[in-house]
Motif scaffolding. Structure first.
Motif, mmCIF file in Angstrom:
data_model
loop_
_atom_site.group_PDB
_atom_site.id
_atom_site.type_symbol
_atom_site.label_atom_id
_atom_site.label_comp_id
_atom_site.label_asym_id
_atom_site.label_seq_id
_atom_site.Cartn_x
_atom_site.Cartn_y
_atom_site.Cartn_z
ATOM 1 N N LEU A 75 -3.175 44.348 -9.913
ATOM 2 C CA LEU A 75 -1.992 45.183 -9.711
ATOM 3 C C LEU A 75 -2.286 46.607 -10.183
ATOM 4 O O LEU A 75 -3.111 46.824 -11.065
ATOM 5 N N THR A 76 -1.603 47.551 -9.580
ATOM 6 C CA THR A 76 -1.798 48.957 -9.953
ATOM 7 C C THR A 76 -1.040 49.265 -11.237
ATOM 8 O O THR A 76 -0.146 48.509 -11.650
ATOM 9 N N ILE A 77 -1.368 50.405 -11.833
ATOM 10 C CA ILE A 77 -0.696 50.816 -13.070
ATOM 11 C C ILE A 77 0.809 51.011 -12.826
ATOM 12 O O ILE A 77 1.612 50.534 -13.638
ATOM 13 N N PRO A 78 1.249 51.655 -11.730
ATOM 14 C CA PRO A 78 2.696 51.762 -11.494
ATOM 15 C C PRO A 78 3.367 50.388 -11.349
ATOM 16 O O PRO A 78 4.480 50.186 -11.836
ATOM 17 N N GLN A 79 2.707 49.448 -10.693
ATOM 18 C CA GLN A 79 3.277 48.103 -10.546
ATOM 19 C C GLN A 79 3.418 47.420 -11.910
ATOM 20 O O GLN A 79 4.440 46.798 -12.195
ATOM 21 N N ILE A 80 2.398 47.559 -12.738
ATOM 22 C CA ILE A 80 2.439 46.949 -14.076
ATOM 23 C C ILE A 80 3.548 47.590 -14.904
ATOM 24 O O ILE A 80 4.303 46.887 -15.588
ATOM 25 N N ALA A 81 3.668 48.917 -14.833
ATOM 26 C CA ALA A 81 4.710 49.630 -15.588
ATOM 27 C C ALA A 81 6.092 49.108 -15.198
ATOM 28 O O ALA A 81 6.955 48.901 -16.049
ATOM 29 N N GLU A 82 6.276 48.864 -13.918
ATOM 30 C CA GLU A 82 7.564 48.350 -13.447
ATOM 31 C C GLU A 82 7.798 46.921 -13.923
ATOM 32 O O GLU A 82 8.886 46.576 -14.372
ATOM 33 N N ILE A 83 6.763 46.086 -13.847
ATOM 34 C CA ILE A 83 6.888 44.687 -14.263
ATOM 35 C C ILE A 83 7.196 44.582 -15.752
ATOM 36 O O ILE A 83 8.080 43.836 -16.170
ATOM 37 N N VAL A 84 6.444 45.320 -16.564
ATOM 38 C CA VAL A 84 6.555 45.210 -18.026
ATOM 39 C C VAL A 84 7.670 46.114 -18.563
ATOM 40 O O VAL A 84 8.078 45.969 -19.710
ATOM 41 N N ASP A 85 8.139 47.016 -17.717
ATOM 42 C CA ASP A 85 9.206 47.950 -18.075
ATOM 43 C C ASP A 85 8.814 48.880 -19.224
ATOM 44 O O ASP A 85 9.513 49.005 -20.232
ATOM 45 N N ILE A 86 7.626 49.499 -19.008
ATOM 46 C CA ILE A 86 7.158 50.541 -19.946
ATOM 47 C C ILE A 86 6.622 51.693 -19.111
ATOM 48 O O ILE A 86 6.296 51.517 -17.931
ATOM 49 N N PRO A 87 6.500 52.884 -19.699
ATOM 50 C CA PRO A 87 5.969 54.028 -18.944
ATOM 51 C C PRO A 87 4.513 53.806 -18.516
ATOM 52 O O PRO A 87 3.762 53.086 -19.174
ATOM 53 N N GLU A 88 4.122 54.452 -17.429
ATOM 54 C CA GLU A 88 2.749 54.328 -16.918
ATOM 55 C C GLU A 88 1.735 54.773 -17.960
ATOM 56 O O GLU A 88 0.664 54.185 -18.085
ATOM 57 N N GLY A 89 2.041 55.788 -18.714
ATOM 58 C CA GLY A 89 1.129 56.275 -19.763
ATOM 59 C C GLY A 89 0.869 55.204 -20.810
ATOM 60 O O GLY A 89 -0.251 55.069 -21.322
ATOM 61 N N THR A 90 1.902 54.445 -21.139
ATOM 62 C CA THR A 90 1.744 53.364 -22.126
ATOM 63 C C THR A 90 0.854 52.260 -21.557
ATOM 64 O O THR A 90 0.014 51.709 -22.270
ATOM 65 N N VAL A 91 1.012 51.985 -20.267
ATOM 66 C CA VAL A 91 0.154 50.984 -19.612
ATOM 67 C C VAL A 91 -1.290 51.443 -19.702
ATOM 68 O O VAL A 91 -2.180 50.674 -20.081
ATOM 69 N N LYS A 92 -1.548 52.740 -19.373
ATOM 70 C CA LYS A 92 -2.918 53.282 -19.416
ATOM 71 C C LYS A 92 -3.494 53.195 -20.824
ATOM 72 O O LYS A 92 -4.643 52.799 -21.008
#
Length: 191
Positions: free
Chosen positions: A154-171
């Motif tokens: 999954l892409t970083i935007p998809q993960i951010a949406e799933i986990v409900d955190i900002p994309e920067g936090t995912v990175k």
């Protein structure tokens, strides 16, 4: 009183002995063993490639099976035919298992051995096991993000949406996770 008691065991027919064995007489069954053990062992010796130990084991197996089935013996059936039917089935099962083994060994023997390939597969298996261990030791939040990105692709935007955190936090969590894994797998790097 039965006619069996008037004749000594050695003078009784095989069928009479088997009928007595079916009724619970171990001495009658022992007499059948005495009569047929040598013949059956010879049969197995010839059928199983001249292996005396295997022949003896198979012969004992016949009598074990016959003893276990003695109560279901059908009066009037020839005992020698019954015992040799059991023996035949044991040989057939032996041939089947050996044919499977021989086929497997022939397949293995026909494949060229590539020592380098085996070494690479072992190295990969060791590395996979070490990676699984490293992932198991991660905190759940890092393990989930790693799995979503690298295993589920999954892409970083998809993960951010799933986990409900900002994309920067995912990175940053992915970066942190990769650093932890690199440290744990450092000993597996080529030097």
């Amino acid at each position: 009183m039965s006619i069996f008691h008037f004749k000594p065991l050695r003078q009784q027919t095989d069928e009479q002995l088997m009928a007595r064995a079916a009724a619970g007489s171990d001495t009658a069954f022992e007499e059948l063993y005495r009569r047929y053990a040598r013949r059956l062992k010879g049969f197995f010796f010839l059928q199983l490639g001249g292996d005396e130990e295997l022949a003896a084991d198979a012969m004992h197996d016949v009598f074990l099976r016959a003893y276990e089935a003695r109560s279901s013996y059908q009066e009037g059936r020839r005992v020698d035919t019954w015992l040799f039917t059991i023996a035949y089935n044991i040989c057939r099962n032996h041939y089947r298992s050996n044919a499977y083994e021989a086929q497997l060994l022939a397949t293995l023997d026909s494949e060229p051995v590539n020592d380098q390939q085996i070494e690479v597969e072992l190295d990969e298996a060791t590395l996979d096991q070490a990676l699984e261990q490293a992932l198991a030791e991660l905190p759940p939040s890092l393990h989930q993000i790693f799995s979503l990105h690298y295993q589920e692709e999954l892409t970083i935007p998809q993960i951010a949406e799933i986990v409900d955190i900002p994309e920067g936090t995912v990175k940053s969590r992915l970066h942190k996770t990769m650093n932890i894994i690199r440290k744990k797998l450092k000993k597996y790097e080529d030097k």
